[in-house]
Structure formats: C-alpha cells, structure tokens
Enzyme design. Structure first.
Site, short mmCIF file in Angstrom:
data_model
loop_
_atom_site.label_atom_id
_atom_site.label_comp_id
_atom_site.label_asym_id
_atom_site.label_seq_id
_atom_site.Cartn_x
_atom_site.Cartn_y
_atom_site.Cartn_z
N THR A 12 0.87 -1.19 0.00
CA THR A 12 0.00 0.00 0.00
C THR A 12 0.91 1.24 0.00
O THR A 12 1.99 1.24 0.59
CB THR A 12 -0.93 0.03 1.22
OG1 THR A 12 -0.16 0.08 2.42
CG2 THR A 12 -1.86 -1.18 1.25
N GLY A 14 2.39 2.32 -2.67
CA GLY A 14 3.56 1.81 -3.40
C GLY A 14 4.00 2.70 -4.54
O GLY A 14 4.82 2.30 -5.36
N SER A 16 5.46 5.77 -4.19
CA SER A 16 6.40 6.81 -3.79
C SER A 16 7.31 6.29 -2.67
O SER A 16 6.97 5.31 -1.99
CB SER A 16 5.58 8.01 -3.26
OG SER A 16 6.40 9.01 -2.73
N GLY A 19 7.66 2.77 -0.17
CA GLY A 19 6.78 1.79 -0.81
C GLY A 19 7.22 1.48 -2.23
O GLY A 19 7.28 0.30 -2.64
N TYR A 150 1.24 11.85 14.91
CA TYR A 150 1.88 10.88 14.02
C TYR A 150 2.58 9.79 14.85
O TYR A 150 2.43 8.60 14.60
CB TYR A 150 2.91 11.60 13.13
CG TYR A 150 3.78 10.67 12.30
CD1 TYR A 150 3.35 10.20 11.08
CD2 TYR A 150 5.05 10.27 12.75
CE1 TYR A 150 4.14 9.35 10.31
CE2 TYR A 150 5.84 9.42 11.99
CZ TYR A 150 5.38 8.96 10.77
OH TYR A 150 6.17 8.13 10.03
P1 NAD Z 1 5.86 9.02 0.76
O1 NAD Z 1 4.97 10.22 0.92
O2 NAD Z 1 6.93 9.06 -0.26
O3 NAD Z 1 4.97 7.73 0.52
C1 NAD Z 1 3.75 7.54 1.18
C2 NAD Z 1 2.88 6.65 0.34
O4 NAD Z 1 1.65 6.44 1.01
C3 NAD Z 1 2.55 7.28 -1.01
O5 NAD Z 1 2.59 6.27 -1.98
C4 NAD Z 1 1.13 7.77 -0.83
O6 NAD Z 1 0.41 7.76 -2.04
C5 NAD Z 1 0.60 6.73 0.13
N1 NAD Z 1 -0.57 7.16 0.86
C6 NAD Z 1 -0.70 8.19 1.72
N2 NAD Z 1 -1.95 8.26 2.16
C7 NAD Z 1 -2.63 7.26 1.55
C8 NAD Z 1 -3.96 6.81 1.60
N3 NAD Z 1 -4.89 7.42 2.33
N4 NAD Z 1 -4.31 5.73 0.86
C9 NAD Z 1 -3.40 5.11 0.08
N5 NAD Z 1 -2.12 5.50 0.01
C10 NAD Z 1 -1.76 6.56 0.73
O7 NAD Z 1 6.47 8.76 2.20
P2 NAD Z 1 7.42 7.61 2.79
O8 NAD Z 1 8.42 8.32 3.59
O9 NAD Z 1 7.86 6.65 1.75
O10 NAD Z 1 6.40 6.90 3.80
C11 NAD Z 1 6.01 5.55 3.71
C12 NAD Z 1 5.74 5.01 5.09
O11 NAD Z 1 6.96 5.01 5.82
C13 NAD Z 1 4.74 5.82 5.92
O12 NAD Z 1 3.90 4.95 6.66
C14 NAD Z 1 5.65 6.58 6.87
O13 NAD Z 1 5.00 6.93 8.07
C15 NAD Z 1 6.74 5.55 7.09
N6 NAD Z 1 8.00 6.10 7.63
C16 NAD Z 1 8.74 6.95 6.86
C17 NAD Z 1 9.93 7.44 7.39
C18 NAD Z 1 10.80 8.38 6.60
O14 NAD Z 1 11.72 8.97 7.18
N7 NAD Z 1 10.59 8.53 5.31
C19 NAD Z 1 10.34 7.07 8.67
C20 NAD Z 1 9.55 6.21 9.40
C21 NAD Z 1 8.38 5.72 8.87
#
Ligand code: NAD
Length: 249
Positions: A12, A14, A16, A19, A150
């Site tokens: 999910t 996926g 960006s 993902g 968050y």
């Molecule tokens: P990102 O914004 O690049 O990717 C987030 C993805 O989630 C995107 O594909 C977006 O389309 C999708 N998304 C958001 N809301 C959605 C919804 N309602 N329905 C379906 N898809 C949805 O960010 P990322 O950094 O790759 O984040 C991915 C995960 O990793 C998140 O759960 C984030 O909390 C977690 N995370 C990220 C970091 C970091 O530093 N990047 C650290 C810890 C955890």
C-alpha cells in the site's frame, strides 16, 4: 534462487518513497506486486517505473470500500497473497495546543484505521506462512517536537504486531513491524517543508545518528524483503529498526 520467487505481494502506498523502492525490490526478487496509492497519475508513473510484474490499483486506505475493491481485484487476478506490506502513511506537523480534530482524524484514519483494515481484509487471501509487514517508525519511541499525533499512530502500529501474532497463531502467519529512522522521501515535502528546510532537517538529524547519515528508501526496502522472505521464517512480532542506530542510544 531469488528471495520472493513466485510470491504475490501487496504494497500500500507503493507509488512513492519507501513503498516504491520496496515494490521494485520485491519484483527484482521474483514477486508479482500490487501497489496502491490515491493518485492515478502517480500510480501510473510508478507502474511504468517498476516495469513488469506489477498492477496499480487506485485506492485510499482510509476508505473501506476502496480496500474491498483492492482485495476483490487481487482475488480475481491472482487468487491469493503471500506478502502484505502495509506501508501507506502520512505525517503532518502540529504542536500540542494547535492539534485540531481534523488533524487527529486524518492521521489516525490513514495510519491506524487504514493499516488495520488493510490487514484484516487481506486475511481471507493469506495462506499459511504468509508474511505481514507493518510500517511503523522510530517516532513511536523517540520524542519529536510537533509530531505527537503521528508518533502515537506509529505506537499503535507497533502494538498491532504484538497482538496480531497471537490472533494469527493458528494460521502460522507472521507479523512484524519495521521502523525506519530518518529517510528523506517525497513524504518530507508533504509535511509542509520546502527543499531547503528538508535539507536543514536532514543535516540536523544526520549528526545525531550513530552512522552519521540519514537512510535511503532502498535500505528500508532491503529490510522489508528480509521480513517478507523465508530468510526471516522464525522472526515474528518484532520491531526491526532500520535507523542507523538513531533510536538505540
Ligand atoms: P511518501 O509520501 O513518499 O509515501 C507515502 C505513500 O503512502 C505514497 O505512496 C502515498 O500515495 C501513500 N498514501 C498516503 N496516504 C494514503 C492513503 N490514504 N491511501 C493510500 N495510500 C496513501 O512517504 P514515505 O516516507 O515513503 O512513507 C512511507 C511510510 O513510511 C509511511 O507509513 C511513513 O509513516 C513511514 N515512515 C517513513 C519514514 C521516513 O523517514 N521517510 C520514517 C519512518 C516511517
């Protein structure tokens, strides 16, 4: 032998960041991958980027009817799912005193409700030995200014893994949480920071991380591949930190 040869996986969010990097590695390791995201254009671009053995399904994890559509399509096309990476999530900044009901509902609806129902609705498609990976965060164990809602969602996610391994005991399905540290992705711009502010944040964080740098989406993806594959066949209910040591000190 590739690590996920013949496996069917769902990622999910996926299209960006973490993902997308994970979906690419899943395919490179032999899996067929379904990716979801809310925006069709970004989803189409990600499908093209991944190139093969991938289907994009436009859907919002916080909408249960969208999730039903996702699993109907996976059932029709592949009949089952071996790996679920419940990754979709968002962050937004709001210090205590300025937290609105809208902010709370939005973050909890996506990060907690969306993740819970993603996994619950996947269950009928999961065989014995399936692997579920929940994307949590170091934010659940380390305090961060203006990021409490968050962080609380991610504490809930970590807790789900502990409980669900008991609920799924009879079915021998593994559930693990992964906790990335600071990993710059397009999600950082969505926090409301411009590129310069993201760079300032990254520089300020890097010095606090024992490895002296932030991580990359590919580094998180490799750890997710480990949890998805038979390499982690006796790993269950853990929180795997992939954070350069940041939350360990
Ligand atoms: P990102 O914004 O690049 O990717 C987030 C993805 O989630 C995107 O594909 C977006 O389309 C999708 N998304 C958001 N809301 C959605 C919804 N309602 N329905 C379906 N898809 C949805 O960010 P990322 O950094 O790759 O984040 C991915 C995960 O990793 C998140 O759960 C984030 O909390 C977690 N995370 C990220 C970091 C970091 O530093 N990047 C650290 C810890 C955890």
């Amino acid at each position: 032998m590739r690590k996920l040869e013949g496996k069917i996986a769902l990622v999910t969010g996926g299209n960006s960041g973490i993902g997308l990097a994970t979906a690419k590695q899943f395919v490179a390791e032999g899996a067929y991958v379904f990716i979801t995201g809310r925006r069709q254009t970004e989803l189409d671009a990600a499908v093209e980027n991944i190139g093969k053995n991938v289907t994009g399904i436009q859907s919002d994890v916080s909408k249960l009817e969208d999730l039903d559509r996702v699993f109907d399509k996976i059932k029709q096309e592949q009949g089952h799912l071996d790996v679920v990476f419940a990754n979709a999530g968002i962050g937004e900044i709001a210090p205590l005193g300025a937290i609105t009901e809208e902010h709370f509902d939005k973050i909890f609806n996506i990060n907690v409700k969306g993740l819970l129902f993603t996994v619950q609705k996947a269950l009928p498609l999961l065989p014995e030995n399936a692997s579920i990976i929940l994307n949590a965060s170091t934010a659940s164990t380390v305090g961060t200014p203006a990021f409490s809602v968050y962080s609380a969602t991610k504490a809930a996610v970590r807790s789900f893994a502990r409980n669900w391994i008991l609920d799924l005991k009879e079915r021998k399905i593994r559930v693990n949480a992964i906790s990335p540290g600071v990993v710059p992705t397009p999600g950082y711009n969505l926090l409301g920071l411009n590129d310069e502010q993201v760079q300032e944040f990254v520089d300020s964080q890097a010095v606090t991380i024992p490895l002296g740098r932030v991580g990359t989406p590919d580094e998180i993806a490799r750890a997710v591949v480990f949890l998805a594959s038979e390499d982690s066949s006796f790993v269950n209910g853990i929180e795997l930190f992939v954070d350069g040591g940041m939350a360990q000190i």
